[in-house]
Design a protein around this motif. Structure first.
Motif, PDB file in Angstrom:
ATOM      1  N   VAL A  27       0.849  -1.200   0.000  1.00  0.00           N
ATOM      2  CA  VAL A  27       0.000   0.000   0.000  1.00  0.00           C
ATOM      3  C   VAL A  27       0.885   1.251   0.000  1.00  0.00           C
ATOM      4  O   VAL A  27       0.667   2.166  -0.801  1.00  0.00           O
ATOM      5  CB  VAL A  27      -0.951   0.011   1.219  1.00  0.00           C
ATOM      6  N   ALA A  28       1.884   1.271   0.861  1.00  0.00           N
ATOM      7  CA  ALA A  28       2.772   2.439   0.960  1.00  0.00           C
ATOM      8  C   ALA A  28       3.562   2.652  -0.330  1.00  0.00           C
ATOM      9  O   ALA A  28       3.647   3.778  -0.834  1.00  0.00           O
ATOM     10  CB  ALA A  28       3.721   2.272   2.150  1.00  0.00           C
ATOM     11  N   ILE A  29       4.121   1.582  -0.862  1.00  0.00           N
ATOM     12  CA  ILE A  29       4.897   1.694  -2.108  1.00  0.00           C
ATOM     13  C   ILE A  29       3.977   2.103  -3.263  1.00  0.00           C
ATOM     14  O   ILE A  29       4.333   2.962  -4.076  1.00  0.00           O
ATOM     15  CB  ILE A  29       5.628   0.384  -2.424  1.00  0.00           C
ATOM     16  N   GLY A  30       2.803   1.510  -3.317  1.00  0.00           N
ATOM     17  CA  GLY A  30       1.842   1.861  -4.373  1.00  0.00           C
ATOM     18  C   GLY A  30       1.438   3.323  -4.306  1.00  0.00           C
ATOM     19  O   GLY A  30       1.402   4.016  -5.325  1.00  0.00           O
ATOM     20  N   ALA A  31       1.158   3.813  -3.099  1.00  0.00           N
ATOM     21  CA  ALA A  31       0.756   5.217  -2.944  1.00  0.00           C
ATOM     22  C   ALA A  31       1.900   6.152  -3.333  1.00  0.00           C
ATOM     23  O   ALA A  31       1.688   7.144  -4.031  1.00  0.00           O
ATOM     24  CB  ALA A  31       0.316   5.473  -1.502  1.00  0.00           C
ATOM     25  N   ALA A  32       3.109   5.827  -2.894  1.00  0.00           N
ATOM     26  CA  ALA A  32       4.254   6.679  -3.215  1.00  0.00           C
ATOM     27  C   ALA A  32       4.543   6.686  -4.718  1.00  0.00           C
ATOM     28  O   ALA A  32       4.767   7.746  -5.313  1.00  0.00           O
ATOM     29  CB  ALA A  32       5.493   6.213  -2.443  1.00  0.00           C
ATOM     30  N   ALA A  33       4.534   5.513  -5.331  1.00  0.00           N
ATOM     31  CA  ALA A  33       4.802   5.421  -6.770  1.00  0.00           C
ATOM     32  C   ALA A  33       3.727   6.152  -7.565  1.00  0.00           C
ATOM     33  O   ALA A  33       4.024   6.882  -8.518  1.00  0.00           O
ATOM     34  CB  ALA A  33       4.887   3.963  -7.200  1.00  0.00           C
ATOM     35  N   PHE A  34       2.489   5.956  -7.161  1.00  0.00           N
ATOM     36  CA  PHE A  34       1.373   6.602  -7.850  1.00  0.00           C
ATOM     37  C   PHE A  34       1.488   8.124  -7.715  1.00  0.00           C
ATOM     38  O   PHE A  34       1.325   8.858  -8.692  1.00  0.00           O
ATOM     39  CB  PHE A  34       0.051   6.111  -7.262  1.00  0.00           C
ATOM     40  N   ALA A  35       1.764   8.602  -6.500  1.00  0.00           N
ATOM     41  CA  ALA A  35       1.879  10.045  -6.269  1.00  0.00           C
ATOM     42  C   ALA A  35       2.990  10.647  -7.122  1.00  0.00           C
ATOM     43  O   ALA A  35       2.806  11.694  -7.747  1.00  0.00           O
ATOM     44  CB  ALA A  35       2.124  10.312  -4.783  1.00  0.00           C
ATOM     45  N   PHE A  36       4.143   9.983  -7.159  1.00  0.00           N
ATOM     46  CA  PHE A  36       5.257  10.497  -7.959  1.00  0.00           C
ATOM     47  C   PHE A  36       4.902  10.513  -9.445  1.00  0.00           C
ATOM     48  O   PHE A  36       5.087  11.519 -10.130  1.00  0.00           O
ATOM     49  CB  PHE A  36       6.518   9.655  -7.732  1.00  0.00           C
ATOM     50  N   GLN A  37       4.367   9.396  -9.945  1.00  0.00           N
ATOM     51  CA  GLN A  37       4.033   9.287 -11.369  1.00  0.00           C
ATOM     52  C   GLN A  37       3.019  10.351 -11.779  1.00  0.00           C
ATOM     53  O   GLN A  37       3.217  11.069 -12.758  1.00  0.00           O
ATOM     54  CB  GLN A  37       3.480   7.896 -11.669  1.00  0.00           C
ATOM     55  N   TYR A  38       1.937  10.481 -11.036  1.00  0.00           N
ATOM     56  CA  TYR A  38       0.895  11.409 -11.447  1.00  0.00           C
ATOM     57  C   TYR A  38       1.270  12.857 -11.176  1.00  0.00           C
ATOM     58  O   TYR A  38       0.802  13.752 -11.876  1.00  0.00           O
ATOM     59  CB  TYR A  38      -0.454  11.020 -10.838  1.00  0.00           C
ATOM     60  N   HIS A  39       2.125  13.106 -10.199  1.00  0.00           N
ATOM     61  CA  HIS A  39       2.637  14.471 -10.007  1.00  0.00           C
ATOM     62  C   HIS A  39       3.382  14.904 -11.280  1.00  0.00           C
ATOM     63  O   HIS A  39       3.168  16.006 -11.788  1.00  0.00           O
ATOM     64  CB  HIS A  39       3.561  14.527  -8.785  1.00  0.00           C
ATOM     65  N   CYS A  40       4.243  14.027 -11.777  1.00  0.00           N
ATOM     66  CA  CYS A  40       5.004  14.334 -12.999  1.00  0.00           C
ATOM     67  C   CYS A  40       4.083  14.492 -14.209  1.00  0.00           C
ATOM     68  O   CYS A  40       4.249  15.423 -15.004  1.00  0.00           O
ATOM     69  CB  CYS A  40       6.037  13.238 -13.265  1.00  0.00           C
ATOM     70  N   ILE A  41       3.121  13.604 -14.350  1.00  0.00           N
ATOM     71  CA  ILE A  41       2.191  13.673 -15.477  1.00  0.00           C
ATOM     72  C   ILE A  41       1.405  14.974 -15.445  1.00  0.00           C
ATOM     73  O   ILE A  41       1.276  15.670 -16.459  1.00  0.00           O
ATOM     74  CB  ILE A  41       1.235  12.458 -15.473  1.00  0.00           C
ATOM     75  N   VAL A  42       0.871  15.317 -14.271  1.00  0.00           N
ATOM     76  CA  VAL A  42       0.049  16.530 -14.156  1.00  0.00           C
ATOM     77  C   VAL A  42       0.873  17.780 -14.442  1.00  0.00           C
ATOM     78  O   VAL A  42       0.410  18.693 -15.146  1.00  0.00           O
ATOM     79  CB  VAL A  42      -0.630  16.597 -12.774  1.00  0.00           C
ATOM     80  N   LYS A  43       2.094  17.850 -13.942  1.00  0.00           N
ATOM     81  CA  LYS A  43       2.936  19.019 -14.223  1.00  0.00           C
ATOM     82  C   LYS A  43       3.173  19.166 -15.729  1.00  0.00           C
ATOM     83  O   LYS A  43       3.101  20.263 -16.278  1.00  0.00           O
ATOM     84  CB  LYS A  43       4.272  18.935 -13.475  1.00  0.00           C
ATOM     85  N   TYR A  44       3.444  18.059 -16.396  1.00  0.00           N
ATOM     86  CA  TYR A  44       3.658  18.078 -17.845  1.00  0.00           C
ATOM     87  C   TYR A  44       2.377  18.531 -18.570  1.00  0.00           C
ATOM     88  O   TYR A  44       2.419  19.409 -19.437  1.00  0.00           O
ATOM     89  CB  TYR A  44       4.079  16.686 -18.322  1.00  0.00           C
ATOM     90  N   GLU A  45       1.250  17.934 -18.197  1.00  0.00           N
ATOM     91  CA  GLU A  45      -0.014  18.290 -18.861  1.00  0.00           C
ATOM     92  C   GLU A  45      -0.396  19.740 -18.610  1.00  0.00           C
ATOM     93  O   GLU A  45      -0.899  20.424 -19.512  1.00  0.00           O
ATOM     94  CB  GLU A  45      -1.132  17.365 -18.371  1.00  0.00           C
ATOM     95  N   GLU A  46      -0.154  20.217 -17.390  1.00  0.00           N
ATOM     96  CA  GLU A  46      -0.493  21.608 -17.088  1.00  0.00           C
ATOM     97  C   GLU A  46       0.309  22.586 -17.945  1.00  0.00           C
ATOM     98  O   GLU A  46      -0.229  23.603 -18.394  1.00  0.00           O
ATOM     99  CB  GLU A  46      -0.279  21.896 -15.597  1.00  0.00           C
ATOM    100  N   GLU A  47       1.564  22.273 -18.192  1.00  0.00           N
ATOM    101  CA  GLU A  47       2.375  23.138 -19.058  1.00  0.00           C
ATOM    102  C   GLU A  47       1.801  23.179 -20.476  1.00  0.00           C
ATOM    103  O   GLU A  47       1.729  24.234 -21.099  1.00  0.00           O
ATOM    104  CB  GLU A  47       3.832  22.693 -19.067  1.00  0.00           C
ATOM    105  N   LEU A  48       1.397  22.012 -20.986  1.00  0.00           N
ATOM    106  CA  LEU A  48       0.786  21.975 -22.315  1.00  0.00           C
ATOM    107  C   LEU A  48      -0.505  22.785 -22.356  1.00  0.00           C
ATOM    108  O   LEU A  48      -0.751  23.529 -23.312  1.00  0.00           O
ATOM    109  CB  LEU A  48       0.491  20.525 -22.719  1.00  0.00           C
ATOM    110  N   LEU A  49      -1.325  22.636 -21.318  1.00  0.00           N
ATOM    111  CA  LEU A  49      -2.604  23.348 -21.273  1.00  0.00           C
ATOM    112  C   LEU A  49      -2.405  24.856 -21.112  1.00  0.00           C
ATOM    113  O   LEU A  49      -3.159  25.645 -21.696  1.00  0.00           O
ATOM    114  CB  LEU A  49      -3.480  22.784 -20.152  1.00  0.00           C
TER     115      LEU A  49
END
Length: 109
Positions: A27-49
């Motif tokens: 659970v902890a590893i999944g939450a951390a990995a998910f948070a890191f992955q989607y933080h990066c994705i959202v930052k990238y998408e926000e720049e495009l938008l």
């Protein structure tokens, strides 16, 4: 209500399946990995938008929280579609993956 409802929903599904598995470090590893992955994705998408929509998107960002809604309407006030068929068809891979994971967890438990 929030800018990333699909990502929040995917996070809740992922963590729910991990919790169902009953192994705390997963659970902890999944939450951390998910948070890191989607933080990066959202930052990238926000720049495009921002580049595509400029001031309009910046105003949207200021008025709409990224991850946690500040408020939501009462369920009675929401308009519901007549059918969920199009949504279910568009998410058949997601639903299939969730089903396989739940079945695997039940069989392995």
């Amino acid at each position: 209500w929030m800018r990333n409802p699909l990502y929040v929903g995917n996070f809740l599904i992922t963590i729910g399946i991990a919790i169902f598995g009953g192994v705390l470090f997963v659970v902890a590893i999944g939450a951390a990995a998910f948070a890191f992955q989607y933080h990066c994705i959202v930052k990238y998408e926000e720049e495009l938008l921002k580049k595509k929509f400029g001031k309009t998107y910046l105003e949207y960002m200021e008025s709409t929280p990224a991850w946690f809604p500040s408020s939501a309407p009462a369920i009675e006030a929401l308009e519901w579609p007549d059918t969920f068929t199009p949504a279910l068809k568009s998410e058949k891979r997601t639903l299939s993956t969730i089903s396989v994971m739940v079945i695997a967890l039940v069989l392995l438990a």
